[in-house]
Motif scaffolding. Structure first.
Motif, PDB file in Angstrom:
ATOM      1  N   VAL A 142       9.266  13.424  -1.315  1.00 35.97           N
ATOM      2  CA  VAL A 142       7.922  13.305  -1.140  1.00 35.97           C
ATOM      3  C   VAL A 142       7.536  14.579   0.509  1.00 35.97           C
ATOM      4  O   VAL A 142       8.307  14.319   1.520  1.00 35.97           O
ATOM      5  N   GLU A 143       6.622  15.105   0.191  1.00 36.77           N
ATOM      6  CA  GLU A 143       6.247  16.333   1.832  1.00 36.77           C
ATOM      7  C   GLU A 143       5.863  14.827   2.735  1.00 36.77           C
ATOM      8  O   GLU A 143       4.648  14.518   2.431  1.00 36.77           O
ATOM      9  N   ARG A 144       6.280  15.610   3.557  1.00 38.76           N
ATOM     10  CA  ARG A 144       5.623  14.948   5.294  1.00 38.76           C
ATOM     11  C   ARG A 144       4.713  15.433   5.569  1.00 38.76           C
ATOM     12  O   ARG A 144       4.289  15.974   5.242  1.00 38.76           O
ATOM     13  N   ASP A 145       3.561  14.699   6.400  1.00 39.44           N
ATOM     14  CA  ASP A 145       2.269  15.031   6.665  1.00 39.44           C
ATOM     15  C   ASP A 145       1.660  13.846   7.487  1.00 39.44           C
ATOM     16  O   ASP A 145       2.322  12.598   7.687  1.00 39.44           O
ATOM     17  N   HIS A 146       0.446  14.069   8.172  1.00 39.49           N
ATOM     18  CA  HIS A 146      -0.240  14.071   9.511  1.00 39.49           C
ATOM     19  C   HIS A 146      -0.698  12.857   8.553  1.00 39.49           C
ATOM     20  O   HIS A 146      -1.538  11.768   9.757  1.00 39.49           O
ATOM     21  N   GLU A 147      -0.945  12.585   7.325  1.00 36.79           N
ATOM     22  CA  GLU A 147      -1.824  11.638   6.923  1.00 36.79           C
ATOM     23  C   GLU A 147      -1.333  10.034   6.238  1.00 36.79           C
ATOM     24  O   GLU A 147      -2.248   9.771   5.564  1.00 36.79           O
ATOM     25  N   LYS A 148      -0.274  10.244   6.692  1.00 34.98           N
ATOM     26  CA  LYS A 148       0.523   8.774   6.218  1.00 34.98           C
ATOM     27  C   LYS A 148       0.707   9.196   4.676  1.00 34.98           C
ATOM     28  O   LYS A 148       0.897   7.914   3.774  1.00 34.98           O
ATOM     29  N   GLY A 149       0.557   9.963   3.470  1.00 37.37           N
ATOM     30  CA  GLY A 149       1.247  10.140   2.696  1.00 37.37           C
ATOM     31  C   GLY A 149      -0.201  11.079   1.767  1.00 37.37           C
ATOM     32  O   GLY A 149      -0.273  10.493   0.692  1.00 37.37           O
ATOM     33  N   LYS A 150      -0.459  11.531   2.493  1.00 39.77           N
ATOM     34  CA  LYS A 150      -1.598  12.587   1.275  1.00 39.77           C
ATOM     35  C   LYS A 150      -1.138  13.582   0.225  1.00 39.77           C
ATOM     36  O   LYS A 150      -1.579  13.425  -0.617  1.00 39.77           O
ATOM     37  N   HIS A 151       0.566  14.197   0.339  1.00 42.78           N
ATOM     38  CA  HIS A 151       0.848  14.547  -1.336  1.00 42.78           C
ATOM     39  C   HIS A 151       1.003  13.799  -2.271  1.00 42.78           C
ATOM     40  O   HIS A 151       1.104  13.939  -3.299  1.00 42.78           O
ATOM     41  N   PHE A 152       1.405  11.979  -1.535  1.00 40.80           N
ATOM     42  CA  PHE A 152       2.394  11.275  -2.123  1.00 40.80           C
ATOM     43  C   PHE A 152       1.133  11.236  -2.946  1.00 40.80           C
ATOM     44  O   PHE A 152       1.157  10.962  -4.518  1.00 40.80           O
ATOM     45  N   ARG A 153      -0.022  10.208  -2.010  1.00 42.68           N
ATOM     46  CA  ARG A 153      -0.967   9.704  -3.121  1.00 42.68           C
ATOM     47  C   ARG A 153      -1.851  11.219  -4.264  1.00 42.68           C
ATOM     48  O   ARG A 153      -2.093  10.772  -5.104  1.00 42.68           O
ATOM     49  N   ALA A 154      -1.633  12.124  -3.827  1.00 47.73           N
ATOM     50  CA  ALA A 154      -2.227  13.673  -4.462  1.00 47.73           C
ATOM     51  C   ALA A 154      -0.732  13.948  -5.864  1.00 47.73           C
ATOM     52  O   ALA A 154      -1.372  13.802  -7.011  1.00 47.73           O
ATOM     53  N   ARG A 181       0.767  -1.247   0.212  1.00 44.55           N
ATOM     54  CA  ARG A 181       0.030   0.149   0.210  1.00 44.55           C
ATOM     55  C   ARG A 181       0.299   1.046   0.039  1.00 44.55           C
ATOM     56  O   ARG A 181       1.606   1.348   0.237  1.00 44.55           O
ATOM     57  N   SER A 182       0.075   2.427  -0.696  1.00 43.16           N
ATOM     58  CA  SER A 182       0.986   3.388  -0.330  1.00 43.16           C
ATOM     59  C   SER A 182       1.348   3.759   0.989  1.00 43.16           C
ATOM     60  O   SER A 182       2.387   4.843   1.122  1.00 43.16           O
ATOM     61  N   GLU A 183       0.362   3.886   1.713  1.00 43.55           N
ATOM     62  CA  GLU A 183       0.655   3.944   2.661  1.00 43.55           C
ATOM     63  C   GLU A 183       1.916   3.499   3.961  1.00 43.55           C
ATOM     64  O   GLU A 183       2.866   3.978   4.022  1.00 43.55           O
ATOM     65  N   ASP A 184       2.224   1.783   3.451  1.00 44.21           N
ATOM     66  CA  ASP A 184       3.724   1.584   3.724  1.00 44.21           C
ATOM     67  C   ASP A 184       4.796   2.453   3.166  1.00 44.21           C
ATOM     68  O   ASP A 184       5.831   1.722   3.653  1.00 44.21           O
ATOM     69  N   LEU A 185       4.961   2.764   1.695  1.00 38.88           N
ATOM     70  CA  LEU A 185       5.718   3.378   0.895  1.00 38.88           C
ATOM     71  C   LEU A 185       5.802   4.253   1.538  1.00 38.88           C
ATOM     72  O   LEU A 185       7.549   4.894   1.507  1.00 38.88           O
ATOM     73  N   TYR A 186       4.918   5.177   1.954  1.00 36.94           N
ATOM     74  CA  TYR A 186       5.276   6.670   2.101  1.00 36.94           C
ATOM     75  C   TYR A 186       6.194   7.180   3.404  1.00 36.94           C
ATOM     76  O   TYR A 186       7.555   8.337   2.738  1.00 36.94           O
ATOM     77  N   GLY A 187       6.775   6.191   4.376  1.00 35.90           N
ATOM     78  CA  GLY A 187       7.329   6.679   5.764  1.00 35.90           C
ATOM     79  C   GLY A 187       9.221   6.262   4.210  1.00 35.90           C
ATOM     80  O   GLY A 187      10.090   7.581   5.242  1.00 35.90           O
ATOM     81  N   VAL A 188       9.181   5.666   3.628  1.00 36.29           N
ATOM     82  CA  VAL A 188      10.914   5.171   2.713  1.00 36.29           C
ATOM     83  C   VAL A 188      11.041   6.613   2.214  1.00 36.29           C
ATOM     84  O   VAL A 188      12.032   6.811   2.141  1.00 36.29           O
ATOM     85  N   LEU A 189      10.123   6.815   1.239  1.00 34.42           N
ATOM     86  CA  LEU A 189       9.936   8.123   0.543  1.00 34.42           C
ATOM     87  C   LEU A 189       9.946   9.585   0.845  1.00 34.42           C
ATOM     88  O   LEU A 189      10.875  10.217   0.567  1.00 34.42           O
TER      89      LEU A 189
END
Length: 114
Positions: free
Chosen positions: A45-57, A31-39
């Motif tokens: 990708v920009e950090r956020d409090h929604e586990k990858g909101k900017h990545f998914r955008a 899932r994207s949430e699982d990759l977000y931290g690494v990225l």
């Protein structure tokens, strides 16, 4: 809306980082949430409090520009309300290859015939 060259480069860097992360294990359908931290740790990708909101955008922007193929590990599954479900799998065989720039050929001097 077409992607900028910087966005294309960002997508290619994200793709490389995802492939490196997925090749270490036998994970499938990540899932994207699982990759977000690494990225985010790599500054891709920009950090956020929604586990990858900017990545998914960013992924949605790639889909709308018909350029999701820049991240071949990613598959988008449309959901209601214009949202997507994201799934990531290894794609080493589909990774874009960097093209080597050819050195300009030296122009041979033709001796003048005076």
């Amino acid at each position: 809306m077409p992607l900028t060259p910087a966005e294309i480069q960002q997508a290619l860097r994200i793709s490389k980082a995802i492939e490196e992360q997925l090749q270490d294990g036998h994970a499938v359908n990540v899932r994207s949430e699982d990759l977000y931290g690494v990225l985010a740790d790599k500054g891709l990708v920009e950090r956020d409090h929604e586990k990858g909101k900017h990545f998914r955008a960013f992924l949605v922007k790639l889909v709308k520009a018909n350029m999701l193929n820049l991240i071949p590990q990613c598959k988008a599954f449309p959901r209601s309300g214009g949202k997507y479900e994201w799934s990531f799998n290894r794609a080493a065989d589909r990774m874009p290859a960097r093209k080597k720039a050819e050195a300009p050929a030296a122009v041979a001097e033709v001796p003048s015939q005076d």
